[in-house]
Scaffold this active site. Sequence first.
Site, mmCIF file in Angstrom:
data_model
loop_
_atom_site.group_PDB
_atom_site.id
_atom_site.type_symbol
_atom_site.label_atom_id
_atom_site.label_comp_id
_atom_site.label_asym_id
_atom_site.label_seq_id
_atom_site.Cartn_x
_atom_site.Cartn_y
_atom_site.Cartn_z
ATOM 1 C CE LYS B 117 -0.609 28.607 -42.623
ATOM 2 N NZ LYS B 117 -1.931 28.128 -42.206
ATOM 3 N N GLY B 164 -2.319 33.795 -48.180
ATOM 4 C CA GLY B 164 -1.718 34.663 -49.178
ATOM 5 C C GLY B 164 -0.677 35.607 -48.618
ATOM 6 C CG HIS B 207 -8.364 28.993 -53.258
ATOM 7 N ND1 HIS B 207 -7.412 29.507 -52.417
ATOM 8 C CD2 HIS B 207 -9.336 28.517 -52.456
ATOM 9 C CE1 HIS B 207 -7.807 29.348 -51.172
ATOM 10 N NE2 HIS B 207 -8.967 28.754 -51.170
ATOM 11 C CE LYS B 235 -9.943 32.318 -50.135
ATOM 12 N NZ LYS B 235 -10.332 31.483 -48.978
ATOM 13 C CD GLU B 287 -3.038 28.597 -46.130
ATOM 14 O OE1 GLU B 287 -3.662 29.338 -45.379
ATOM 15 O OE2 GLU B 287 -1.991 28.936 -46.698
ATOM 16 N NE ARG B 291 -10.219 32.136 -41.493
ATOM 17 C CZ ARG B 291 -9.088 31.973 -42.183
ATOM 18 N NH1 ARG B 291 -7.985 31.645 -41.559
ATOM 19 N NH2 ARG B 291 -9.065 32.121 -43.488
ATOM 20 C CB VAL B 294 -14.790 35.745 -45.584
ATOM 21 C CG1 VAL B 294 -15.691 36.807 -46.209
ATOM 22 C CG2 VAL B 294 -13.716 36.384 -44.721
#
Lengths: 159, 454
Positions: B117, B164, B207, B235, B287, B291, B294
């Site tokens: 990060k 998170g 977010h 989420k 960040e 990938r 979801v």
Amino acid sequence: VDLTPDDVRDVVRALDSSGLDELHLELADLTLTVRREGAAGWSAEHQVLRRPEVEGGAEAVTPAEPVPSVAALPDGMVAVHPPLLGTFYRAPAPGAPPFVDVGDAVDEETVIGIVETMKMMTSVHAGVRGTVAEFRTGNGEFADTDAVLLVVEPAGATP
Amino acid sequence: VRVRRLLVANRGEIAARVIRTCARLGIESVLAASDADLDSLPARCADRVVRLGPAPAAQSYLDPAAVVRTAVAVGADAVHPGYGFLSENPALATACAGAGIVFVGPTVASLHAVGDKLTARAHAVAAGLPVVPGGEAADVAAAQAVAAEVGYPLLVKAVGGGGGRGMKLVRSAEELPGTLAMAVSEAAAAFGDARVYLERYVASGRHVEVQVLGDGVCAVALGDRDCSVQRRYQKLVEEAPAPGIPGHVHAEMAAAALALAAHLGYRGLGTVELLYDRDRQTFSFLEMNARIQVEHPVTEMVTGLDLVAEQIAVAEGLPLRLRQDDVTLTGHAVECRINAEDWADDFRPAPGRIERAVLPVGDGIRVDTGVQTGSVVPPHYDSLLAKLVVHGTDRADALARTRAALELLRIDGVVTTAPMHRALLDDDEFVAGGVDTAFFERFLAGRRQPAEVS
């Protein structure tokens, strides 16, 4: 024959303009029930029946670990079970000292471990006042709801 | 490389989702399943199923050696890691490369660049993105120096964390040394990397994230998503596009995400997470996730794209098949995550057997599910059962259609969060749009004290 979600939607489109309210389809590999739900729209219950043929299964499927039965408890001892099934941890973090050990005094509210279920952690309380007599589930082992995590000798039980 | 046989190294709804695209593209799908998933819905949908390992994820879905060994054993020419598990683990991407197998994801260099990060933050700064004030905290003295600049409250974040995980709130200077020590030891245990950094805590932030797709040379932005409805950083509801944001800010966020993708020479699907300040209407880099996410279906609904198909294409080495001008956003999409949890009992996890699953169907409705009638929901993995995704002409239409679809969704046998979504869709603040990440706790608190007034 597989039915994709798009196929199912096409079925619903065709039905929508018909007067039909329900369609039930049974094929070798699947069943599908599509139902008109008044003004709310349509619902579908789609079940794929095909049983997978698993490859590389030679070493597969370890037998279920034997669960020590409550019946094997010595007289007067109390078993502590997990509040829900999951992986049992004796310490709050890897490498940290365990919550309790054999010989430690506990009361109803004492946290004796954590159970991880679906990546969520739940504290396990002793639920009884007494002394920890033995552990029956190891750190990192999977525990069903009827598994014995540890055995407590209740306070005042000894002569 | 043309992918002909793809190993799906994941489970649940995302495995079923990837298998669906494989079937459409004529790619043979081989599901690598743990002992707990050998008879799951994705196992029944895949062309082939191969045993990956025992039920605990550490011995199956989280074992890079097992995944590559399995891919080689079945002669797969590609591995799709889904999300979570090994999807951003450089060890899997490296092992795939070593075995001559296509990893459906970014390069190893990109995984390193955004997985750490602090490095990701440095890249974002280099690409010209605004970041939340903060910096590395190698020891207490360094932390106190950074804290003096950013002020309190602040967050201690694990360099190896993300999503998170590995974050701690510090309210005052007195708390800093103790919380820092705890964060360092927890980061070492959880991520094998004890490094932490500090960041200003933004109390009323949203977010918002931008979906990008790159081929290593060019990249396109595929609109943004709002994922502010969260509980403990998980989420619950996502939507696209992010509501209530001025048009020029949407454009600036897309440009920022593209600048970072260009700076990284990014290849693959990626998500640039931003913290959006509601009051100032500004954003900062948080960040980057390397990938598929979801919540990717809400982007698919408004763009009309199949992101898994595009992801496979760029992994094959093909150039992007679309230009920025080809990307048009239509309407509004909402996703409700249906989890096996009892929201009335502090979100207690609810593994078990699905006695019956009846799902809504129709135009603009999509349910990505990993379960069907008769499925067993094992206790070893996360609680996501299905995602209800609804597309409407605008946000109000999408919400109305989601309400109707939720009424038709019926999952018996395990407790699910469907009732929570019904309650959320009746909440005035959520319906108004643009809630911050603290909203859900307020919503829950309001429900715990039901109106006792007359």
